[in-house]
Design a protein around this motif. Structure first.
Motif, short mmCIF file in Angstrom:
data_model
loop_
_atom_site.label_atom_id
_atom_site.label_comp_id
_atom_site.label_asym_id
_atom_site.label_seq_id
_atom_site.Cartn_x
_atom_site.Cartn_y
_atom_site.Cartn_z
N PHE A 220 38.06 43.60 41.09
CA PHE A 220 38.00 45.01 40.61
C PHE A 220 38.08 45.98 41.56
CE2 PHE A 220 36.93 46.39 36.31
CZ PHE A 220 36.88 48.08 36.32
N PRO A 221 39.38 46.52 41.94
CA PRO A 221 39.51 47.06 43.09
C PRO A 221 39.14 48.49 42.60
CG PRO A 221 41.86 45.92 42.68
CD PRO A 221 40.21 45.15 41.75
N LEU A 222 38.91 48.50 41.49
CA LEU A 222 39.26 50.78 40.90
C LEU A 222 37.70 51.06 40.70
CD1 LEU A 222 41.62 52.78 39.97
CD2 LEU A 222 40.92 52.11 37.82
N GLU A 223 37.77 52.38 41.71
CA GLU A 223 36.98 53.01 41.41
C GLU A 223 36.75 53.80 39.64
OE1 GLU A 223 34.72 57.14 43.15
OE2 GLU A 223 36.98 57.07 43.18
N ALA A 224 35.32 53.20 39.51
CA ALA A 224 34.98 53.87 37.47
C ALA A 224 33.94 54.60 37.80
CB ALA A 224 35.04 52.46 37.05
N PRO A 225 34.28 55.79 38.09
CA PRO A 225 33.04 55.90 38.44
C PRO A 225 31.59 56.41 37.25
CG PRO A 225 34.77 58.10 38.46
CD PRO A 225 35.03 56.60 38.02
N SER A 226 31.86 56.69 36.01
CA SER A 226 31.07 56.38 34.53
C SER A 226 30.32 54.80 35.19
CB SER A 226 31.67 55.68 33.60
OG SER A 226 32.82 56.56 32.78
N TYR A 227 30.97 53.32 35.51
CA TYR A 227 29.83 52.68 35.96
C TYR A 227 30.20 51.91 37.12
CZ TYR A 227 28.64 52.22 31.20
OH TYR A 227 28.28 52.59 30.18
N PRO A 228 29.79 52.91 38.21
CA PRO A 228 29.95 52.76 39.90
C PRO A 228 30.41 51.49 40.16
CG PRO A 228 28.43 54.08 39.45
CD PRO A 228 28.60 53.65 38.43
N LEU A 230 31.33 48.14 39.26
CA LEU A 230 32.27 48.01 39.28
C LEU A 230 32.57 47.51 40.16
CD1 LEU A 230 33.60 48.90 35.10
CD2 LEU A 230 32.46 46.61 36.28
N TRP A 231 32.79 48.46 41.63
CA TRP A 231 33.51 48.17 42.58
C TRP A 231 33.22 47.33 43.70
CZ3 TRP A 231 34.08 53.74 45.67
CH2 TRP A 231 35.77 53.58 45.72
N GLU A 232 31.81 46.84 42.83
CA GLU A 232 31.15 45.31 43.73
C GLU A 232 31.89 44.50 43.64
OE1 GLU A 232 29.02 45.54 46.05
OE2 GLU A 232 28.58 47.95 45.36
N GLY A 233 33.04 44.55 41.83
CA GLY A 233 33.41 43.37 41.55
C GLY A 233 34.86 42.98 43.27
N SER A 234 34.93 44.46 43.18
CA SER A 234 36.49 44.01 44.80
C SER A 234 36.32 43.21 45.90
CB SER A 234 36.19 45.45 45.20
OG SER A 234 34.95 45.62 46.50
N TYR A 235 37.11 42.70 46.28
CA TYR A 235 37.25 41.19 47.19
C TYR A 235 36.67 42.31 48.37
CZ TYR A 235 40.42 38.79 45.01
OH TYR A 235 41.68 37.55 44.06
N SER A 236 36.43 42.79 49.08
CA SER A 236 35.52 43.81 50.01
C SER A 236 35.79 45.29 50.33
CB SER A 236 36.47 43.59 51.62
OG SER A 236 37.34 44.20 51.51
N LYS A 237 35.00 45.51 51.22
CA LYS A 237 34.82 47.83 50.88
C LYS A 237 36.04 47.87 51.24
CE LYS A 237 32.13 48.18 55.16
NZ LYS A 237 31.44 48.98 55.70
#
Length: 526
Positions: A220-228, A230-237
């Motif tokens: 989950f690489p896209l920033e979602a400000p309402s549920y920030p 979600l970014w933890e699902g990206s491969y890496s920071k």
């Protein structure tokens, strides 16, 4: 195992030999009379004069006041005069020194069905010569600019840019309003500059929709400000897209007449959501599809769509709905109890989730797009505005339009670019209208898209996988039908044009897509 590999190698060698022989025979014969323009215009005429183009070519007409047209002119002027360092400056008079762009409606709203038609006229008037592009919209003018850029070529003998076979008269418009390329950034992250390179190359083939499959079960690489989280699902920071990145992509695409259709695939293909918000999983050990029994799941979905609606102005939004295995629902006691209390089977619950997701999208003024499984499972329940996206089976669009729904064609047997054994001519010979004969039903086919799934593609090989086969589909969606005999030399020419413009398009006719040349030779014969 060894015999199988040797046999395949022998087949490739034999195939390559016969292809090379056919090349030699073809290039020893007179070339087809069709011009080397891709995609081929709807109507055109030309003669046999050669005109020189002034390296100080200027933009005139009311189109010059449009930021989109002006930026497009600057881009194409840079392409046409990429050899500018070698152009003789002592030539006093050029045949063409003005590009007159006339736009009847300069609104810059880009939506589905925007008028992309244009007329292009190339005439000779020594000392005051001009090319005229007339279009109803700025986006039609962009398509005319692309065609004009392909009429121009650098002559190494005179060191000037020339237009061959002038004068030209072209009246052009696309067959379909939706001509797409799907890009998957979940299986492998693609840097912003790579996505922009792909969008730029799409404009050369007059594709007009980037279907951005941003997230999936893997990341989950896209920033979602309402549920920030979600970014933890990206491969890496380092493999993420900020809101500003997404805005940038949308605006970059719009300047090239390309809409961006985002996708959030639910209820399956969403495992990555639970990395940051594990409550959307049915259980820690059973993570897909999303938990249907909790309102919280739909709150998260609504928050994502609220955030994305601020970024993506295109009226279509893809909600997925494919490949939903409901075992997690029935195997998780808490969720299964909820199903029983709701008097739902797992199939009923799948329908319930898809329709609820559609309602959320519709409440945000989006038209929902769903993969074909939703239509196959409950066609009578889908919202009437639903656009059904064919991918798995043949003959789906005829069934879809017969029920009054709109359809997008992407049959995986012919238009999935990750299928490396599908040759260009199979892509080219496929028509989204196949099996649809009534004019009223043909109008319901929005068009189609080629799909670039990224399990085995990343920045190192994705453009070679996309091109040139995506161009074959692009012409099918833009132009009247042509046979492959006349199309092949034009597609080879277009592949070389892509290479000259910095796009690493692979050879046209290799046995497997994206493989490098098999030996020395001209770009125009590969």
């Amino acid at each position: 195992m060894g015999w199988c590999c040797c046999y395949k190698t022998l087949l490739i060698i034999v195939y390559t030999f016969f292809i090379s022989q056919s090349f030699a025979a073809r290039f020893s014969q007179p070339q087809p009379s069709l011009p080397f323009i891709w995609p081929l215009p709807a109507k055109f005429s030309f003669r046999n004069e050669t005109l020189s183009v002034d390296p100080t070519l200027s933009l005139i007409g009311n189109g010059a006041s449009s930021p989109i047209v002006k930026a497009g002119f600057d881009r194409f002027r840079g392409i046409v005069f990429s050899n500018n360092g070698f152009v003789r400056t002592g030539k006093a008079v050029y045949d063409v020194n003005k590009l007159n762009v006339v736009v009847h409606n300069k609104t810059e709203e880009l939506q589905l069905g925007v008028d992309e038609s244009y007329n292009l006229l190339v005439t000779k008037a020594t000392g005051s010569g001009k090319v005229t592009i007339e279009a109803n919209t700025v986006f039609g003018a962009l398509r005319g600019l692309e065609t004009f850029s392909q009429l121009c070529s650098f002559d190494y003998s005179t060191k000037t840019v020339q237009i061959l076979k002038a004068p030209w008269s072209i009246q052009d418009k696309p067959r379909f309003s939706f001509r797409g390329l799907m890009l998957d950034t979940s299986r492998h992250y693609l840097p912003i500059n790579v996505i922009k390179q792909i969008i730029e190359s799409m404009s050369y083939a007059k594709l007009n929709v980037l279907h951005w499959h941003i997230v999936d079960e893997q990341s989950f690489p896209l920033e979602a400000p309402s549920y920030p989280n979600l970014w933890e699902g990206s491969y890496s920071k380092w493999e993420r897209y900020t809101v500003e990145d997404a805005y940038d992509i949308v605006n970059f695409a719009k300047m090239r007449g390309i809409n961006v259709m985002a996708e959030v695939d639910v209820p399956g293909h969403a495992k990555s959501w639970g990395v940051g918000y594990p409550d959307v999983w049915p259980s820690p050990s059973c993570s897909s599809p999303l938990d249907i029994s909790k309102q919280y799941t739909f709150d998260v979905l609504s928050g994502i769509l609220t955030d994305m609606r601020k970024i993506f102005p295109f009226e279509l939004f893809h909600l997925g709905g494919d490949e939903v295995n409901t075992d997690c629902w029935t195997n998780t006691s808490r969720v299964n109890t909820w199903l029983q209390n709701q008097n739902m089977t797992a199939k009923d619950a799948y329908e319930h989730f898809v329709l609820k997701a559609q309602d959320i999208a519709l409440s945000k003024n989006w038209t929902p797009v769903n993969w074909e499984e939703t239509f196959n499972a409950f066609p009578a329940k889908l919202h009437p505005q639903t656009v059904v996206h064919n991918w798995w089976s043949s003959g789906v669009c005829p069934k879809v339009v017969a029920k009054g729904f709109r359809c997008i064609f992407s049959n995986q047997r012919v238009w999935y670019l990750d299928h490396l054994d599908v040759p260009w001519d199979v892509v080219y010979n496929t028509d989204p209208l196949e099996g649809i004969h009534e004019a009223s039903e043909q109008k319901l086919v929005l068009g189609g898209e080629v799909c670039m799934w990224a399990e085995v593609a990343d920045s190192s090989d994705i453009q070679q996988t996309i091109w040139p086969r995506a161009a074959a589909a692009a012409e099918r969606m833009w132009s009247p039908s042509q046979d492959t005999t006349t199309a092949l030399p034009r597609l080879q020419y277009f592949r070389c044009l892509l290479n000259r413009r910095g796009v690493p398009a692979a050879p046209v006719t290799n046995f497997y897509a994206r493989t490098p040349p098999t030996g020395p030779g001209s770009c125009f014969e590969q």
